[in-house]
Design a protein around this motif. Sequence first.
Motif, mmCIF file in Angstrom:
data_model
loop_
_atom_site.group_PDB
_atom_site.id
_atom_site.type_symbol
_atom_site.label_atom_id
_atom_site.label_comp_id
_atom_site.label_asym_id
_atom_site.label_seq_id
_atom_site.Cartn_x
_atom_site.Cartn_y
_atom_site.Cartn_z
ATOM 1 N N GLU A 23 0.828 -1.209 0.000
ATOM 2 C CA GLU A 23 0.000 0.000 0.000
ATOM 3 C C GLU A 23 0.863 1.261 0.000
ATOM 4 O OE1 GLU A 23 -3.554 2.034 2.636
ATOM 5 O OE2 GLU A 23 -2.985 -0.035 2.992
ATOM 6 N N VAL A 24 1.921 1.274 0.796
ATOM 7 C CA VAL A 24 2.825 2.429 0.825
ATOM 8 C C VAL A 24 3.501 2.593 -0.530
ATOM 9 C CG1 VAL A 24 4.997 3.267 1.801
ATOM 10 C CG2 VAL A 24 3.209 2.412 3.299
ATOM 11 N N TRP A 25 3.928 1.506 -1.143
ATOM 12 C CA TRP A 25 4.566 1.577 -2.452
ATOM 13 C C TRP A 25 3.606 2.151 -3.494
ATOM 14 C CZ3 TRP A 25 3.661 -0.754 -7.208
ATOM 15 C CH2 TRP A 25 4.678 -0.590 -8.138
ATOM 16 N N GLN A 26 2.351 1.737 -3.458
ATOM 17 C CA GLN A 26 1.369 2.247 -4.410
ATOM 18 C C GLN A 26 1.136 3.736 -4.213
ATOM 19 O OE1 GLN A 26 -1.911 -0.373 -3.630
ATOM 20 N NE2 GLN A 26 -1.281 -1.845 -5.188
ATOM 21 N N GLU A 30 1.995 6.704 -6.952
ATOM 22 C CA GLU A 30 0.977 7.652 -7.394
ATOM 23 C C GLU A 30 1.443 9.092 -7.186
ATOM 24 O OE1 GLU A 30 -3.679 8.778 -6.471
ATOM 25 O OE2 GLU A 30 -2.855 6.893 -5.749
ATOM 26 N N ALA A 31 2.085 9.381 -6.061
ATOM 27 C CA ALA A 31 2.607 10.724 -5.804
ATOM 28 C C ALA A 31 3.704 11.074 -6.813
ATOM 29 C CB ALA A 31 3.139 10.822 -4.386
ATOM 30 N N HIS A 32 4.554 10.112 -7.130
ATOM 31 C CA HIS A 32 5.621 10.298 -8.118
ATOM 32 C C HIS A 32 5.025 10.639 -9.483
ATOM 33 C CE1 HIS A 32 9.394 9.300 -10.212
ATOM 34 N NE2 HIS A 32 8.647 8.612 -11.045
ATOM 35 N N ARG A 33 4.020 9.895 -9.894
ATOM 36 C CA ARG A 33 3.373 10.112 -11.188
ATOM 37 C C ARG A 33 2.664 11.463 -11.231
ATOM 38 N NH1 ARG A 33 -0.278 5.935 -11.412
ATOM 39 N NH2 ARG A 33 -1.851 7.340 -10.614
ATOM 40 N N ASN A 34 1.983 11.840 -10.143
ATOM 41 C CA ASN A 34 1.278 13.114 -10.106
ATOM 42 C C ASN A 34 2.246 14.288 -10.178
ATOM 43 O OD1 ASN A 34 -1.164 11.825 -9.968
ATOM 44 N ND2 ASN A 34 -1.358 12.016 -7.753
#
Length: 102
Positions: A23-26, A30-34
């Motif tokens: 869950e932390v990795w996901q 997502e933060a990286h992509r945003n």
Amino acid sequence: MRRRWREMSDEERRQAVDDARVEVWQLQWEAHRNFRSATANACMFFGLIAAFNVFSGGADVPAYLLMIVGGLLGAASYVVKDWRVVAIAVALVAGGIVWVLL
């Protein structure tokens, strides 16, 4: 909660820890992509402003061309999906902005 944790088997504890890691990795991904897409959007925005200024007779045409190329690279980063493309786009846009401000 402690009692429940003690009642869990070792396999259940390992599974709970693995689930939390996933869950932390996901969330990090997502933060990286945003952040990458927001940076690319900013480059495209400044590229559009520069294109408008070139066609309205701006005096700093080389600076505006730097910003336009940076905006195009920002748009290309949606296809390529590489941080190096976004980094080059940011550098070009920042260089164009500094050139205009000087």
